[in-house]
Design an enzyme around this catalytic site. Sequence first.
Site, PDB file in Angstrom:
ATOM      1  N   HIS A 103       5.533   3.209   4.423  1.00 57.85           N
ATOM      2  CA  HIS A 103       4.505   2.798   3.470  1.00 57.85           C
ATOM      3  C   HIS A 103       4.730   1.371   2.974  1.00 57.85           C
ATOM      4  O   HIS A 103       3.820   0.536   2.995  1.00 57.85           O
ATOM      5  CB  HIS A 103       4.485   3.782   2.291  1.00 57.85           C
ATOM      6  CG  HIS A 103       3.324   3.649   1.381  1.00 57.85           C
ATOM      7  ND1 HIS A 103       3.337   2.838   0.254  1.00 57.85           N
ATOM      8  CD2 HIS A 103       2.101   4.227   1.392  1.00 57.85           C
ATOM      9  CE1 HIS A 103       2.181   2.937  -0.382  1.00 57.85           C
ATOM     10  NE2 HIS A 103       1.407   3.776   0.290  1.00 57.85           N
ATOM     11  N   ASN A 113      -5.885   7.959  -5.307  1.00 57.33           N
ATOM     12  CA  ASN A 113      -6.694   8.527  -4.228  1.00 57.33           C
ATOM     13  C   ASN A 113      -7.265   9.898  -4.599  1.00 57.33           C
ATOM     14  O   ASN A 113      -7.326  10.807  -3.783  1.00 57.33           O
ATOM     15  CB  ASN A 113      -5.849   8.649  -2.953  1.00 57.33           C
ATOM     16  CG  ASN A 113      -5.315   7.313  -2.492  1.00 57.33           C
ATOM     17  OD1 ASN A 113      -5.952   6.282  -2.686  1.00 57.33           O
ATOM     18  ND2 ASN A 113      -4.141   7.322  -1.899  1.00 57.33           N
ATOM     19  N   SER A 165      -3.612   2.343  -1.894  1.00 57.50           N
ATOM     20  CA  SER A 165      -2.346   1.671  -1.597  1.00 57.50           C
ATOM     21  C   SER A 165      -2.538   0.473  -0.687  1.00 57.50           C
ATOM     22  O   SER A 165      -1.746  -0.474  -0.709  1.00 57.50           O
ATOM     23  CB  SER A 165      -1.371   2.641  -0.923  1.00 57.50           C
ATOM     24  OG  SER A 165      -0.819   3.539  -1.840  1.00 57.50           O
TER      25      SER A 165
END
Length: 313
Positions: A82, A173, A239
Amino acid sequence: MTTLKLKVNEVKWSGDKKEQVIDWGLKTLNVYDVWKETKGEGVKVAILDTGCIKHPDLTENLKGGANFTSDDEGDYEDRAGHGTHVAGIVAATDNAYGVVGVAPKASVYAVKVLGDNGSGSYEMIAKGIDWAIENEMDIISMSLGSNYDSPVLHDAIKKAHAKNITIVAAAGNDGDTYDDNDIDYPGRYEEVICVGAIDKHLERSWFSSDGDELDIAAPGQDIYSTHLNNQYAILSGTSMATPFITGVLALLISKHKNSDSNNTPIDTPDRIREHLLRTADDAGVVGRDRFYGYGIVNPKKLLEKVNVSQLYI
């Protein structure tokens, strides 16, 4: 202790790429037009995430970091992917292969506050923010969030804001179409620029959290960037929209730092935020709304000559 868990909606593997790709967000919003003025030179960005690998597209701009998820502060290696993906969106090098970031000459620092499973605590994040203050970062980028408030985290953010550091965070989200508030912390804090996601049609991504604290929207769906094993992946989430805004602000701050004519008097986090939001392209209902904030970021307009003393926010 509140634990945060990353919420990435989608992962599509693309594998190895030899030729350089300019992702759809950079193309659609004409970011490369801004590179004639700056590519983010002289700007230091702390990416609070799962760490970062020394990816070929990041080696030149990855200047260091720290780890607050274990006792080994020097081990900021990314094992989740990530943080590396986020770093690539901000500052992947403009070279002949792979992918290029929004600010391809900005300096990024991997501040590991989320562990290899994508989880972390507010205490870890607060330590990462303190590190960013001590190392005089220009921007803190946080593609993370939780539904719970934290005085420890908010105090750290207030300190960073007072030290003239611009703070950007993901909206979350958990989006829906109801009249409620899905925005995550730290995105809810007034010192933070809260970012939502849009898709290739410049429409709000279905997953993008909505609420009164949302400030601005940026490309965050099907975003191609650096990943583990020196490869690349397509991910979706706020993100991904957050580092897009971080990169755009790195361009703005770089222009201001290198300006001899004072055309960009953007010298505090509040002025940076106000300038960013005022130059956004309105979307959704007229004016600010809970799904797009003040609208979609406009990088070219952001870097044009604007009298920032005439603030409307």
